[in-house]
Motif scaffolding. Structure first.
Motif, PDB file in Angstrom:
ATOM      1  N   MET A 351     -13.709   7.938 -12.636  1.00  0.00           N
ATOM      2  CA  MET A 351     -12.862   6.915 -13.234  1.00  0.00           C
ATOM      3  C   MET A 351     -11.640   6.678 -12.354  1.00  0.00           C
ATOM      4  O   MET A 351     -11.182   5.538 -12.185  1.00  0.00           O
ATOM      5  N   GLY A 352     -11.100   7.756 -11.774  1.00  0.00           N
ATOM      6  CA  GLY A 352     -10.009   7.591 -10.808  1.00  0.00           C
ATOM      7  C   GLY A 352     -10.460   6.813  -9.594  1.00  0.00           C
ATOM      8  O   GLY A 352      -9.693   6.000  -9.039  1.00  0.00           O
ATOM      9  N   ASN A 353     -11.718   7.041  -9.171  1.00  0.00           N
ATOM     10  CA  ASN A 353     -12.262   6.303  -8.035  1.00  0.00           C
ATOM     11  C   ASN A 353     -12.404   4.811  -8.340  1.00  0.00           C
ATOM     12  O   ASN A 353     -12.404   3.980  -7.421  1.00  0.00           O
ATOM     13  N   VAL A 354     -12.539   4.483  -9.627  1.00  0.00           N
ATOM     14  CA  VAL A 354     -12.619   3.081 -10.036  1.00  0.00           C
ATOM     15  C   VAL A 354     -11.227   2.465 -10.099  1.00  0.00           C
ATOM     16  O   VAL A 354     -10.968   1.396  -9.537  1.00  0.00           O
ATOM     17  N   ILE A 355     -10.325   3.163 -10.790  1.00  0.00           N
ATOM     18  CA  ILE A 355      -8.973   2.629 -10.991  1.00  0.00           C
ATOM     19  C   ILE A 355      -8.226   2.526  -9.666  1.00  0.00           C
ATOM     20  O   ILE A 355      -7.515   1.536  -9.412  1.00  0.00           O
ATOM     21  N   GLY A 356      -8.384   3.546  -8.812  1.00  0.00           N
ATOM     22  CA  GLY A 356      -7.645   3.587  -7.554  1.00  0.00           C
ATOM     23  C   GLY A 356      -7.883   2.385  -6.657  1.00  0.00           C
ATOM     24  O   GLY A 356      -6.923   1.677  -6.292  1.00  0.00           O
ATOM     25  N   PRO A 357      -9.136   2.098  -6.265  1.00  0.00           N
ATOM     26  CA  PRO A 357      -9.379   0.935  -5.397  1.00  0.00           C
ATOM     27  C   PRO A 357      -8.972  -0.388  -6.033  1.00  0.00           C
ATOM     28  O   PRO A 357      -8.424  -1.264  -5.366  1.00  0.00           O
ATOM     29  N   ALA A 358      -9.240  -0.537  -7.351  1.00  0.00           N
ATOM     30  CA  ALA A 358      -8.851  -1.778  -8.023  1.00  0.00           C
ATOM     31  C   ALA A 358      -7.332  -1.931  -8.028  1.00  0.00           C
ATOM     32  O   ALA A 358      -6.798  -3.013  -7.761  1.00  0.00           O
ATOM     33  N   MET A 359      -6.629  -0.821  -8.347  1.00  0.00           N
ATOM     34  CA  MET A 359      -5.165  -0.844  -8.336  1.00  0.00           C
ATOM     35  C   MET A 359      -4.641  -1.139  -6.936  1.00  0.00           C
ATOM     36  O   MET A 359      -3.728  -1.957  -6.761  1.00  0.00           O
ATOM     37  N   GLY A 360      -5.226  -0.469  -5.925  1.00  0.00           N
ATOM     38  CA  GLY A 360      -4.793  -0.687  -4.556  1.00  0.00           C
ATOM     39  C   GLY A 360      -5.011  -2.122  -4.111  1.00  0.00           C
ATOM     40  O   GLY A 360      -4.145  -2.718  -3.456  1.00  0.00           O
ATOM     41  N   GLY A 361      -6.165  -2.682  -4.472  1.00  0.00           N
ATOM     42  CA  GLY A 361      -6.460  -4.062  -4.090  1.00  0.00           C
ATOM     43  C   GLY A 361      -5.485  -5.053  -4.723  1.00  0.00           C
ATOM     44  O   GLY A 361      -5.009  -5.979  -4.058  1.00  0.00           O
ATOM     45  N   LEU A 362      -5.178  -4.848  -6.013  1.00  0.00           N
ATOM     46  CA  LEU A 362      -4.261  -5.753  -6.698  1.00  0.00           C
ATOM     47  C   LEU A 362      -2.836  -5.621  -6.152  1.00  0.00           C
ATOM     48  O   LEU A 362      -2.150  -6.621  -5.916  1.00  0.00           O
ATOM     49  N   LEU A 363      -2.381  -4.361  -5.953  1.00  0.00           N
ATOM     50  CA  LEU A 363      -1.023  -4.146  -5.441  1.00  0.00           C
ATOM     51  C   LEU A 363      -0.856  -4.707  -4.032  1.00  0.00           C
ATOM     52  O   LEU A 363       0.160  -5.336  -3.714  1.00  0.00           O
ATOM     53  N   SER A 364      -1.865  -4.477  -3.195  1.00  0.00           N
ATOM     54  CA  SER A 364      -1.761  -4.958  -1.816  1.00  0.00           C
ATOM     55  C   SER A 364      -1.775  -6.474  -1.765  1.00  0.00           C
ATOM     56  O   SER A 364      -1.092  -7.092  -0.935  1.00  0.00           O
ATOM     57  N   GLY A 365      -2.556  -7.103  -2.657  1.00  0.00           N
ATOM     58  CA  GLY A 365      -2.585  -8.559  -2.694  1.00  0.00           C
ATOM     59  C   GLY A 365      -1.258  -9.161  -3.132  1.00  0.00           C
ATOM     60  O   GLY A 365      -0.874 -10.240  -2.674  1.00  0.00           O
ATOM     61  N   LEU A 366      -0.531  -8.459  -4.029  1.00  0.00           N
ATOM     62  CA  LEU A 366       0.726  -8.975  -4.555  1.00  0.00           C
ATOM     63  C   LEU A 366       1.931  -8.590  -3.703  1.00  0.00           C
ATOM     64  O   LEU A 366       2.826  -9.414  -3.468  1.00  0.00           O
ATOM     65  N   PHE A 367       1.964  -7.324  -3.234  1.00  0.00           N
ATOM     66  CA  PHE A 367       3.176  -6.817  -2.590  1.00  0.00           C
ATOM     67  C   PHE A 367       2.963  -6.280  -1.178  1.00  0.00           C
ATOM     68  O   PHE A 367       3.921  -5.874  -0.531  1.00  0.00           O
ATOM     69  N   GLY A 368       1.729  -6.231  -0.710  1.00  0.00           N
ATOM     70  CA  GLY A 368       1.452  -5.687   0.617  1.00  0.00           C
ATOM     71  C   GLY A 368       0.877  -4.284   0.538  1.00  0.00           C
ATOM     72  O   GLY A 368       1.077  -3.561  -0.450  1.00  0.00           O
ATOM     73  N   ILE A 369       0.174  -3.905   1.587  1.00  0.00           N
ATOM     74  CA  ILE A 369      -0.532  -2.626   1.579  1.00  0.00           C
ATOM     75  C   ILE A 369       0.430  -1.441   1.525  1.00  0.00           C
ATOM     76  O   ILE A 369       0.140  -0.418   0.890  1.00  0.00           O
ATOM     77  N   SER A 370       1.587  -1.534   2.150  1.00  0.00           N
ATOM     78  CA  SER A 370       2.535  -0.414   2.174  1.00  0.00           C
ATOM     79  C   SER A 370       2.940   0.017   0.766  1.00  0.00           C
ATOM     80  O   SER A 370       3.177   1.200   0.508  1.00  0.00           O
ATOM     81  N   THR A 371       3.008  -0.939  -0.156  1.00  0.00           N
ATOM     82  CA  THR A 371       3.403  -0.623  -1.532  1.00  0.00           C
ATOM     83  C   THR A 371       2.451   0.369  -2.178  1.00  0.00           C
ATOM     84  O   THR A 371       2.857   1.201  -2.998  1.00  0.00           O
ATOM     85  N   VAL A 372       1.179   0.300  -1.807  1.00  0.00           N
ATOM     86  CA  VAL A 372       0.174   1.184  -2.401  1.00  0.00           C
ATOM     87  C   VAL A 372       0.518   2.649  -2.148  1.00  0.00           C
ATOM     88  O   VAL A 372       0.332   3.506  -3.008  1.00  0.00           O
ATOM     89  N   PHE A 373       1.039   2.955  -0.980  1.00  0.00           N
ATOM     90  CA  PHE A 373       1.381   4.345  -0.658  1.00  0.00           C
ATOM     91  C   PHE A 373       2.494   4.874  -1.569  1.00  0.00           C
ATOM     92  O   PHE A 373       2.453   6.026  -2.001  1.00  0.00           O
ATOM     93  N   PHE A 374       3.481   4.054  -1.871  1.00  0.00           N
ATOM     94  CA  PHE A 374       4.609   4.499  -2.686  1.00  0.00           C
ATOM     95  C   PHE A 374       4.189   4.717  -4.143  1.00  0.00           C
ATOM     96  O   PHE A 374       4.592   5.699  -4.776  1.00  0.00           O
ATOM     97  N   VAL A 375       3.366   3.814  -4.672  1.00  0.00           N
ATOM     98  CA  VAL A 375       2.861   3.981  -6.035  1.00  0.00           C
ATOM     99  C   VAL A 375       1.973   5.218  -6.122  1.00  0.00           C
ATOM    100  O   VAL A 375       2.014   5.975  -7.102  1.00  0.00           O
ATOM    101  N   THR A 376       1.176   5.446  -5.083  1.00  0.00           N
ATOM    102  CA  THR A 376       0.302   6.614  -5.036  1.00  0.00           C
ATOM    103  C   THR A 376       1.099   7.910  -5.077  1.00  0.00           C
ATOM    104  O   THR A 376       0.744   8.868  -5.775  1.00  0.00           O
ATOM    105  N   SER A 377       2.196   7.967  -4.337  1.00  0.00           N
ATOM    106  CA  SER A 377       3.048   9.155  -4.349  1.00  0.00           C
ATOM    107  C   SER A 377       3.571   9.440  -5.747  1.00  0.00           C
ATOM    108  O   SER A 377       3.624  10.597  -6.183  1.00  0.00           O
ATOM    109  N   ALA A 378       3.934   8.389  -6.480  1.00  0.00           N
ATOM    110  CA  ALA A 378       4.411   8.558  -7.853  1.00  0.00           C
ATOM    111  C   ALA A 378       3.326   9.136  -8.759  1.00  0.00           C
ATOM    112  O   ALA A 378       3.616   9.922  -9.670  1.00  0.00           O
ATOM    113  N   LEU A 379       2.069   8.774  -8.506  1.00  0.00           N
ATOM    114  CA  LEU A 379       0.962   9.328  -9.298  1.00  0.00           C
ATOM    115  C   LEU A 379       0.814  10.825  -9.072  1.00  0.00           C
ATOM    116  O   LEU A 379       0.533  11.586 -10.011  1.00  0.00           O
ATOM    117  N   PHE A 380       0.981  11.278  -7.836  1.00  0.00           N
ATOM    118  CA  PHE A 380       0.919  12.711  -7.563  1.00  0.00           C
ATOM    119  C   PHE A 380       2.052  13.454  -8.281  1.00  0.00           C
ATOM    120  O   PHE A 380       1.862  14.559  -8.788  1.00  0.00           O
TER     121      PHE A 380
END
Length: 402
Positions: A351-380
């Protein structure tokens, strides 16, 4: 040769082949989609996330069923079914000519995904609890070694032979690994286990999970960690292309993938061994903090070599998560329901493998790929906080009951 050691060696090599073959296609999945039509960048990024994640959505629903079947009938049949199933799906991916067709095949692949998790259940069932972390860490090294070389080899093959032939070669290697398991593995059920003869209903299994606070937390942890880890993977090739415009981008993307695997390879067994002696929950908390800290710089890099270095250091930290989680479940789960509980844990991972790519794709489309790394750090960070709170509450409950 002792049966358990022989099975471990065979599964190590089979996992190496399967992991190497499966990860061969990951670096260029988004690039493969670009060859199917004149699509916009947003379309490619969005469908990269969907195509990548649909496999794991299907596997989310199927994994507990595979685990329950394994508890009753053995794990070897599942390894054979899933191995040949994955090989067939990847073979057909090399022949498909539309994004929708690729999506459907990735969906079908999710139904038969489970070779590596089932191998963990097989070896775990034959391993003493006291050395579970070390043994599962050793097995994980086979997976990590394959994951290390797979993207690199896949990137080179894609640049040299093209995407389609890479899919065909990948399917052949996975079929070879499955034949190795069918011929070499001898599964011995542990008849002397105190709970082996018991029959647990699905309700019993779910009740056991929900009545063990830390065990339930470990499964939620699997979801958060995989959401974080997979949020960037389908976008990594595009990110590498932004950092280094080159004609051999598939190879360079494979290099970035492999850097994480190399960090995994060097420290996975050591983390598992440390978990056996110091406690797997404590080691997991350390790993989550390190992962959070090491993910942020990946979104700030300005060159490819900086990204590769950061991915390597991140791989050092994330490499101990799966062995520690699996070893903890091995300690807390009765043997007769262990496969199904591992199946539920794998479902949370998928389920994480599903949410992660979808979340990454949406975030990168809206704010750029770099944003995905910062949101990911918050998840950890969130995963660390959840585990710390759960362990603390469980300790307070144990003290009050005594």
């Amino acid at each position: 040769m002792q049966l358990q050691r022989r099975n471990l060696m065979i599964m190590w090599f089979a996992n190496f082949l399967v992991a190497a073959s499966a990860t061969m296609i990951l670096p260029f999945l988004s690039l493969y989609i670009e060859t199917m039509g004149a699509f916009s960048d947003d379309y490619v990024q969005r469908w990269s996330g969907f195509v990548f994640g649909i496999t794991f959505l299907a596997a989310f629903f199927i994994s507990p069923l595979w685990g329950r079947f394994g508890d009753k009938h053995g794990y070897k049949p599942i390894l054979i079914i899933t191995g040949f199933g994955i090989a067939s799906c990847i073979f057909l991916m090399g022949l498909v000519d539309s994004v929708q067709g690729l999506f459907i095949l990735r969906l079908a692949m999710g139904v038969v995904t489970g070779f590596i998790p089932t191998s963990l259940a097989l070896i775990s069932s034959q391993t003493r609890k006291e050395v579970a972390g070390k043994t599962l860490g050793t097995l994980q090294m086979g997976t990590v070694s394959g994951s290390l070389l797979g993207p690199l080899i896949g990137g080179m093959m894609a640049d040299i032979f093209g995407f389609q032939y890479t899919f065909l070669i990948t399917s052949f290697v996975i079929a070879l690994a499955t034949v190795l398991v069918a011929v070499g593995i001898k599964e011995k059920r542990r008849e002397k286990a105190a709970d082996y003869g018991k029959s647990f209903s699905r309700k019993d299994v779910v009740s056991h999970i929900f009545h063990n606070r830390v065990l339930l937390t470990i499964m939620i942890l699997s979801l958060l960690v995989n959401t974080a880890n997979f949020s960037i993977q389908p976008l990594l090739a595009l990110y590498v292309n932004q950092l280094n415009h080159s004609s051999n981008i598939a190879f360079l993307a494979g290099l970035a993938f492999s850097a994480t695997g190399f960090g995994n390879l060097l420290f996975t067994r050591s983390w598992g061994k440390l978990g056996d002696s110091a406690g797997h929950d404590r080691v997991l908390m350390i790993l989550l903090v390190l992962s959070a800290l090491l993910f942020i710089p990946q979104g700030l890099v300005e060159s490819l070599w900086q990204l590769i270095l950061c991915r390597f250091l991140f791989g050092v930290a994330i490499g101990g998560v799966i062995p520690c989680i699996t070893a903890y479940i091995r300690q807390m789960a009765p043997l007769a329901m262990q496969g199904e509980i591992l199946g539920y844990n794998v479902s949370f991972q998928f389920m994480g493998n599903v949410i992660g790519p979808a979340m990454g794709g949406l975030l990168s489309g809206l704010f750029g790929i770099s944003t995905v790394f910062f949101v990911t750090s918050a998840l950890f960070v969130a995963a660390f906080g959840l585990l710390w709170w759960s362990v603390r509450k469980s300790g307070e409950l144990a003290q009050s009951s005594s």
